[in-house]
Design an enzyme around this catalytic site. Sequence first.
Site, PDB file in Angstrom:
ATOM      1  N   GLU A   1     -10.064  -1.910 -40.643  1.00 39.42           N
ATOM      2  CA  GLU A   1     -10.607  -3.261 -40.693  1.00 39.42           C
ATOM      3  C   GLU A   1     -12.125  -3.315 -40.555  1.00 39.42           C
ATOM      4  O   GLU A   1     -12.765  -4.185 -41.150  1.00 39.42           O
ATOM      5  CB  GLU A   1      -9.973  -4.120 -39.576  1.00 39.42           C
ATOM      6  CG  GLU A   1      -8.491  -4.392 -39.751  1.00 39.42           C
ATOM      7  CD  GLU A   1      -8.198  -5.281 -40.952  1.00 39.42           C
ATOM      8  OE1 GLU A   1      -9.061  -6.095 -41.324  1.00 39.42           O
ATOM      9  OE2 GLU A   1      -7.107  -5.141 -41.535  1.00 39.42           O
TER      10      GLU A   1
ATOM     11  N   SER B   1      42.692 -30.419  -4.258  1.00 37.44           N
ATOM     12  CA  SER B   1      42.689 -30.148  -2.812  1.00 37.44           C
ATOM     13  C   SER B   1      41.364 -29.623  -2.294  1.00 37.44           C
ATOM     14  O   SER B   1      41.220 -29.420  -1.081  1.00 37.44           O
ATOM     15  CB  SER B   1      43.811 -29.156  -2.466  1.00 37.44           C
ATOM     16  OG  SER B   1      45.072 -29.737  -2.715  1.00 37.44           O
TER      17      SER B   1
END
Length: 871
Positions: free
Chosen positions: A86, A479
């Site tokens: 680059e 219950s």
Amino acid sequence: MSWVKKLLILCLILFLSGLLTIAGLYLYVKKDLPDVTTLQDVRLQTPMQVFTADGELISQFGEKRRIPLTLEQMPPLLIEAFLAVEDTRFYEHPGIDIIGILRAVTVIASSGDFSQGASTITQQLARNFFLSREKKIMRKIKEVFLAFHIEQLLSKDKILELYLNKIELGQRSFGVGAAAQVYFGKTVDQLSLDEIAIIAGLPKAPSALNPVRSPANARARRNIVLYRMLDVGAIDKAAYDAAIQAPVVSRLHGAQITASAPYIAEMVRQEMVNRFGEELAYSAGLRVITTINSQQQATAKHSLQQNLYEYDERHGYRGPVDTLWQATLKPDVTEQPDYDQPDRLDTEQIIAYLDQQKGLEDLVPAVVTQVNSQTVQVILSGGTEATIEWEGLKWARSFITDRRQGNAPKTADAILAPGMHILVRQHQKQWRLSQIPEATSAIVAIDPHDGAVRSLVGGFSFSQSQFNRVTQAKRQVGSNIKPFIYSAALANGYTLASIMNDAPIHQWDDNAGIAWRPKNSPAVYDGPIRIREALAKSKNVVSIRLLRGVGIDKTIEHLQRFGFAASDLPRNETLALGSASLTPMEVVTGFAVFANGGYLVKPYLIDSIIDAEQNTIYQHQAAIACDDCEDFAAKTPELAPELNSEAQMQQLFNRLSHDQTTEAELDAASLPSQQPEVAQRVLDKQNSFLVADALTTSVWGGGDWRAGTGWNGTAWRLQTLKRRDVSAKTGTTNDSKDTWFSGFTADLAVTVWVGFDDANRSLGRALWHANMGQSQSAGTESGARTALPGWLDYMQQILPSLPSKAPTPPVGLASVRIDLNSGLLSRKTDTSSSFEYFISGTEPTQYSGNDVQPISFDSNSPPVDKDIELF
């Protein structure tokens, strides 16, 4: 020499014209140039990450994938690769590369090829942060001026670091850290040279060059990067030759999730969006630390899924997912099944088909290729061949209804045939025929001291259903409501030794024109029975009689103390049987009150939030259950606001009480800065202790088995834990539509629910299965049969890490020897008597049989004999 002079003058004029042109262009675009000083405090858009309390990654949220790294964290070879391809002269130019520009101009002039770029890394950084990608001359001019500004503002290393973290590299990955994870499932320091070259080649065209979409393009670009690295001396010829020959192997990887907790991740995501909004929550790099323990979470998920598989297998096999070809069993075969298979697919076709199929959780798609007498050959997704032994097949009798199953199979061909698309899973290192459970479940565990959620699973699979049954499913509790009903009774004059009549109830309902006949489950009645035993055996009619004795209004008022909303509590006697609809989170919060000595804690999931700069921007301050802290805060109110955790409060308490340090001698600088919050006491210590102690009887029962008087509570299967500090309660609704199991120790409260999302569907009944024997005996689904095994499996793995803590009876209780039949005092020491706890002042004053004169005492008097102990 006149022509030389003229040439020099022309050059000077051109130079000055150039300067004036540049100055003019700068003045023209100056007002449109962004302020590059923002780069000094740049905040990269980073996804939100959610972690367990012990540092495992649960999930990641955000459109952009980014893992910010410092330049020092990046391998030098990776940096060299980007510089080589680059911007070779990055550390030499002032922001623009004149040599690179001249080279590009030369190439364009000689060949007309505009592919030769001349943008430096600094220019690319300027474009990525401040400009668009539109190909216009004015954008390029702005880019040049911004590059100069950036070079004046930042060091070369800082520019390169920002670039390598900002650059777009495809598949929503930004920066080299994210690209390494997305394409190769690695961190940057784990990348090989050829992988580094692939990533370094991506900025030119991330979509066209990424190795997942275009391996050939990625290889060609990689080779260019490797050649440039060789050309500039970043690598030698040997490394180049090895890398150039490496195959391009890549696939998409998600974030490295190390703790599976999708329901928790979604709860955190919703909370964070509510707090910060979507944009900030998803892009500010926030790290959310939850209260979840990764080991407990993994155990919870496994226990829930395994429990559902076991329920599902009890009720039979519903058949294959699909049939790819019809295989007909030849009639003359007696021992080894043989089939006509005219439309059979070949192996490649089967693998191609399986590649398009999806499994779920640990369920793997497979196709049956051969059926033997008691084994089956299959091809698994991915092409692997496997054998399912009889042990993994014999459970698969046919499903008829939720209450009926077919006969136990004797051979494999009674279950499967070639061509069937099935689901299999590995269980105990062997392949097992399986199916997606139709029933579902929820499990949640919290720390009763402060409400921290330690594990939470809201269903069989988040991929299958995002509905979180822990927090969103209000189901009848059955219950599981009884401990709260009994607590109300103890708060209104009853004791654990009070005798109730366990006999059928027949009550005429004028409005309905019928008699209400609630029954015990099973329909067994013991006559006169102590409350402790009635709770342990989950006697329905006793619960109703206690509700009547206390009154519905008083009972509902008492139940609201546990955090239950009045609107969820029906104002009729069905409340005693569990007709209230609550979420598992609400239920476990209620049970935590008994576990922590009477405090209502608020469950919480987010412990802290850390920003991108590693600053803690939020720290949860939990309301804690702490007896010593409560007493200490009451005695020293001016210090109480400074205390912010149980540990800190206990530390100061110890400092004052043991060191005899006065308030004036405390060093203010040593006190925590956050404000405290002690949880609200909603139940007195004595009541919570009595209920917790009575619930241990659900596990261990009572009487003497050797004397023929022994009996079991509904949670007797928990005896395998060999822990006396476990309190627990089953729960089953009418027609077994909802089953529950809740239990706790001093350090953990856990609730499990099992049912169908369709609230009208019953969990049914499993008939006797000859192949499975006692491991799957016949019976109606219930809390003890359906929900308890998941709870037990979870706690078997978790409890060893939680030390046993025998609860200490609080002040204000008396332990008295009573006669087990009458609940009155007893001097006998045989199996007809036992010690029982009473709130001081509620002890019986008469001996059984009225053969001894009544006695009386209070909590301030010493024990009258060896059978009475005060606390």
